[in-house]
Design a protein around this motif. Structure first.
Motif, PDB file in Angstrom:
ATOM      1  N   ASP A  75      28.490  49.142  43.761  1.00 57.97           N
ATOM      2  CA  ASP A  75      28.210  49.459  45.163  1.00 57.97           C
ATOM      3  C   ASP A  75      29.320  50.314  45.779  1.00 57.97           C
ATOM      4  O   ASP A  75      29.120  50.950  46.809  1.00 57.97           O
ATOM      5  CB  ASP A  75      28.050  48.163  45.980  1.00 57.97           C
ATOM      6  CG  ASP A  75      29.195  47.174  45.743  1.00 57.97           C
ATOM      7  OD1 ASP A  75      29.481  46.870  44.564  1.00 57.97           O
ATOM      8  OD2 ASP A  75      29.806  46.717  46.725  1.00 57.97           O
TER       9      ASP A  75
ATOM     10  N   LEU B 275      28.270  43.043  41.062  1.00 59.49           N
ATOM     11  CA  LEU B 275      28.253  41.642  40.603  1.00 59.49           C
ATOM     12  C   LEU B 275      27.741  40.700  41.681  1.00 59.49           C
ATOM     13  O   LEU B 275      27.203  39.640  41.385  1.00 59.49           O
ATOM     14  CB  LEU B 275      29.657  41.195  40.192  1.00 59.49           C
ATOM     15  CG  LEU B 275      30.271  41.860  38.967  1.00 59.49           C
ATOM     16  CD1 LEU B 275      31.675  41.332  38.733  1.00 59.49           C
ATOM     17  CD2 LEU B 275      29.422  41.619  37.728  1.00 59.49           C
TER      18      LEU B 275
ATOM     19  N   GLY C  94      36.919  41.679  38.860  1.00 61.19           N
ATOM     20  CA  GLY C  94      35.723  40.847  39.067  1.00 61.19           C
ATOM     21  C   GLY C  94      35.411  39.862  37.946  1.00 61.19           C
ATOM     22  O   GLY C  94      34.286  39.362  37.855  1.00 61.19           O
ATOM     23  N   LYS C  95      36.403  39.547  37.120  1.00 56.56           N
ATOM     24  CA  LYS C  95      36.154  38.652  35.975  1.00 56.56           C
ATOM     25  C   LYS C  95      35.698  37.262  36.417  1.00 56.56           C
ATOM     26  O   LYS C  95      34.703  36.734  35.913  1.00 56.56           O
ATOM     27  CB  LYS C  95      37.433  38.522  35.117  1.00 56.56           C
ATOM     28  CG  LYS C  95      37.882  39.836  34.508  1.00 56.56           C
ATOM     29  CD  LYS C  95      39.186  39.701  33.744  1.00 56.56           C
ATOM     30  CE  LYS C  95      40.376  39.360  34.625  1.00 56.56           C
ATOM     31  NZ  LYS C  95      40.691  40.339  35.687  1.00 56.56           N
TER      32      LYS C  95
ATOM     33  N   THR D 146      34.550  36.416  39.349  1.00 55.70           N
ATOM     34  CA  THR D 146      33.289  36.577  40.086  1.00 55.70           C
ATOM     35  C   THR D 146      32.108  36.598  39.117  1.00 55.70           C
ATOM     36  O   THR D 146      31.086  35.939  39.348  1.00 55.70           O
ATOM     37  CB  THR D 146      33.307  37.913  40.879  1.00 55.70           C
ATOM     38  OG1 THR D 146      34.419  37.908  41.766  1.00 55.70           O
ATOM     39  CG2 THR D 146      32.026  38.122  41.658  1.00 55.70           C
TER      40      THR D 146
ATOM     41  N   GLY E 270      45.868  39.346  40.398  1.00 55.80           N
ATOM     42  CA  GLY E 270      46.735  38.262  39.933  1.00 55.80           C
ATOM     43  C   GLY E 270      46.309  36.894  40.412  1.00 55.80           C
ATOM     44  O   GLY E 270      47.135  36.006  40.587  1.00 55.80           O
ATOM     45  N   VAL E 271      45.008  36.695  40.651  1.00 54.28           N
ATOM     46  CA  VAL E 271      44.523  35.403  41.164  1.00 54.28           C
ATOM     47  C   VAL E 271      44.423  34.387  40.030  1.00 54.28           C
ATOM     48  O   VAL E 271      44.964  33.289  40.102  1.00 54.28           O
ATOM     49  CB  VAL E 271      43.161  35.571  41.879  1.00 54.28           C
ATOM     50  CG1 VAL E 271      42.576  34.216  42.260  1.00 54.28           C
ATOM     51  CG2 VAL E 271      43.336  36.436  43.115  1.00 54.28           C
ATOM     52  N   THR E 272      43.719  34.756  38.959  1.00 54.36           N
ATOM     53  CA  THR E 272      43.600  33.846  37.817  1.00 54.36           C
ATOM     54  C   THR E 272      44.900  33.889  37.017  1.00 54.36           C
ATOM     55  O   THR E 272      45.366  34.958  36.636  1.00 54.36           O
ATOM     56  CB  THR E 272      42.420  34.276  36.918  1.00 54.36           C
ATOM     57  OG1 THR E 272      41.236  34.298  37.724  1.00 54.36           O
ATOM     58  CG2 THR E 272      42.228  33.315  35.753  1.00 54.36           C
TER      59      THR E 272
HETATM   60  N1  LIG Z   1      31.839  45.033  46.372  1.00 54.50           N
HETATM   61  C1  LIG Z   1      32.014  44.339  45.242  1.00 54.50           C
HETATM   62  N2  LIG Z   1      33.014  43.442  45.177  1.00 54.50           N
HETATM   63  C2  LIG Z   1      33.186  42.771  44.014  1.00 54.50           C
HETATM   64  C3  LIG Z   1      32.346  42.978  42.886  1.00 54.50           C
HETATM   65  N3  LIG Z   1      32.799  42.187  41.898  1.00 54.50           N
HETATM   66  C4  LIG Z   1      33.855  41.509  42.383  1.00 54.50           C
HETATM   67  N4  LIG Z   1      34.095  41.851  43.665  1.00 54.50           N
HETATM   68  C5  LIG Z   1      35.200  41.375  44.538  1.00 54.50           C
HETATM   69  O1  LIG Z   1      36.420  41.704  43.888  1.00 54.50           O
HETATM   70  C6  LIG Z   1      37.424  40.765  44.242  1.00 54.50           C
HETATM   71  C7  LIG Z   1      38.135  40.281  42.985  1.00 54.50           C
HETATM   72  O2  LIG Z   1      37.281  39.445  42.240  1.00 54.50           O
HETATM   73  P1  LIG Z   1      37.831  38.387  41.170  1.00 54.50           P
HETATM   74  O3  LIG Z   1      36.630  37.837  40.487  1.00 54.50           O
HETATM   75  O4  LIG Z   1      38.794  37.436  41.779  1.00 54.50           O
HETATM   76  O5  LIG Z   1      38.624  39.361  40.167  1.00 54.50           O
HETATM   77  P2  LIG Z   1      39.379  38.960  38.802  1.00 54.50           P
HETATM   78  O6  LIG Z   1      39.091  40.044  37.828  1.00 54.50           O
HETATM   79  O7  LIG Z   1      39.037  37.575  38.402  1.00 54.50           O
HETATM   80  O8  LIG Z   1      40.905  39.076  39.273  1.00 54.50           O
HETATM   81  P3  LIG Z   1      42.233  38.370  38.631  1.00 54.50           P
HETATM   82  O9  LIG Z   1      41.932  36.932  38.450  1.00 54.50           O
HETATM   83  O10 LIG Z   1      43.273  38.626  39.676  1.00 54.50           O
HETATM   84  O11 LIG Z   1      42.524  39.095  37.366  1.00 54.50           O
HETATM   85  C8  LIG Z   1      36.715  39.671  45.031  1.00 54.50           C
HETATM   86  O12 LIG Z   1      36.948  39.919  46.410  1.00 54.50           O
HETATM   87  C9  LIG Z   1      35.249  39.874  44.687  1.00 54.50           C
HETATM   88  O13 LIG Z   1      34.374  39.444  45.710  1.00 54.50           O
HETATM   89  C10 LIG Z   1      31.280  43.942  42.996  1.00 54.50           C
HETATM   90  O14 LIG Z   1      30.515  44.214  42.060  1.00 54.50           O
HETATM   91  N5  LIG Z   1      31.165  44.578  44.200  1.00 54.50           N
END
Ligand SMILES: Nc1nc2c(ncn2[C@@H]2O[C@H](COP(=O)(O)OP(=O)(O)OP(=O)(O)O)[C@@H](O)[C@H]2O)c(=O)[nH]1
Ligand SMILES: [Mg+2]
Length: 275
Positions: free
Chosen positions: A61, A87, A132-133, A135, A153-155
């Protein structure tokens, strides 16, 4: 631009990922659809060797739809399936399960030939921070199993999740690479929110973003900030004026810069691709 960000948890995570690779059947590699090349971590190729791989371009998006369609085509290859997803809105559960089963087909045939009973696929999700992993796993599970936040750096630790009768997934911390040889790559990762803000040189980043927009998406500055010109300082003054960033009769240009970079990062300037 010299950015160096490889927090301690990443070193530990890399070791743990290596240790668990032997147990997983396939890799789900997430890349940011706005920068499908720069968000490709070379470590992942090294780590995943010849495991079947599903590549998911996330945040569809937020990226330029035409560019994303081209990327999906050009990245698709034998034994690799590429899908682009929002996602949060798309039917993530259905599409990811289908994708995993597809890349696993050759392996399923081998299992069958060897008389191995079919079982749930064990997949590991890998990708840069904030892509977004977690998510993806929550969308697959249809519940909040993992902590998600819009910052890198959340996870911090690896965690298994049973998300579907045919699929178990291992969530992992986002990995970056120690040093960025390529300044352009570091800049794109910073602009899209995969590198912690505290390590970013704001002014250089702003300059790079402005130059990029002037060439590729000049209309967005008018649409978002009502600015038609081509001058960095004037743009900052316009933002500062509109937002009331004024102190002792002077525009607070640094505040305007920070606002601009934040809005760009979160997609407020409209969908765009950095490559
Ligand atoms: N607009 C949009 N936001 C997304 C999408 N996928 C994930 N997000 C957003 O991206 C942000 C990071 O998502 P996480 O799932 O925490 O990312 P992560 O890869 O687990 O990050 P770390 O644990 O830090 O490595 C969140 O605010 C989600 O809502 C998407 O497809 N579209
Ligand atoms: Mg996470």
């Amino acid at each position: 631009m010299s950015i160096h960000w490889f927090p301690g948890h990443m070193t530990k995570a890399k070791r743990e990922i290596e240790a668990r690779l032997g147990m997983v059947d396939c890799i789900i590699e997430l890349r940011d659809s706005r920068l499908p090349l720069s968000s490709r971590n070379p470590l992942i190729d090294q780590l995943s060797k010849d495991k079947p791989r599903l590549i998911v371009l996330t945040k569809k998006d937020m990226s330029d739809p035409q560019k994303t369609t081209q990327w999906v085509k050009s990245l698709s290859a034998d034994n690799t399936v590429v899908i682009a997803l929002n996602l949060l809105k798309d039917d993530t559960r259905k599409l990811i399960v289908e994708g995993v089963l597809k890349v696993m087909e050759p392996k399923f045939s081998r299992w069958k030939a060897r008389g191995i009973q079919p079982r749930a696929v064990k997949a590991m999700v890998l990708g840069i921070p904030n892509v977004g992993k977690s998510t993806l796993i929550n969308q697959l599970a249809k519940k909040k199993l993992m902590t998600v936040a819009n910052k890198p750096g959340v996870t911090m630790a690896l965690k298994w999740a049973n998300v579907h009768p045919q699929l178990d997934i291992l969530d992992t911390p986002g990995l970056l690479w120690g040093r960025f040889e390529d300044k352009d790559v570091a800049m794109k990762l910073a602009l899209s929110g995969s590198i912690a803000e505290k390590v970013l040189p704001t002014e250089e980043l702003f300059d790079a973003a402005f130059d990029f927009l002037m060439v590729n998406y000049p209309h967005v500055l008018l649409a978002r900030y009502g600015y038609r010109g081509k001058d960095k300082t004037e743009l900052l003054e316009t933002i500062a004026k509109n937002r009331g960033y004024v102190q002792n009769g002077e525009y607070k240009l640094n505040d305007a810069m920070v606002t601009f970079l934040r809005e760009l990062r979160q997609g407020d300037l409209g969908p765009m691709s950095f490559e």
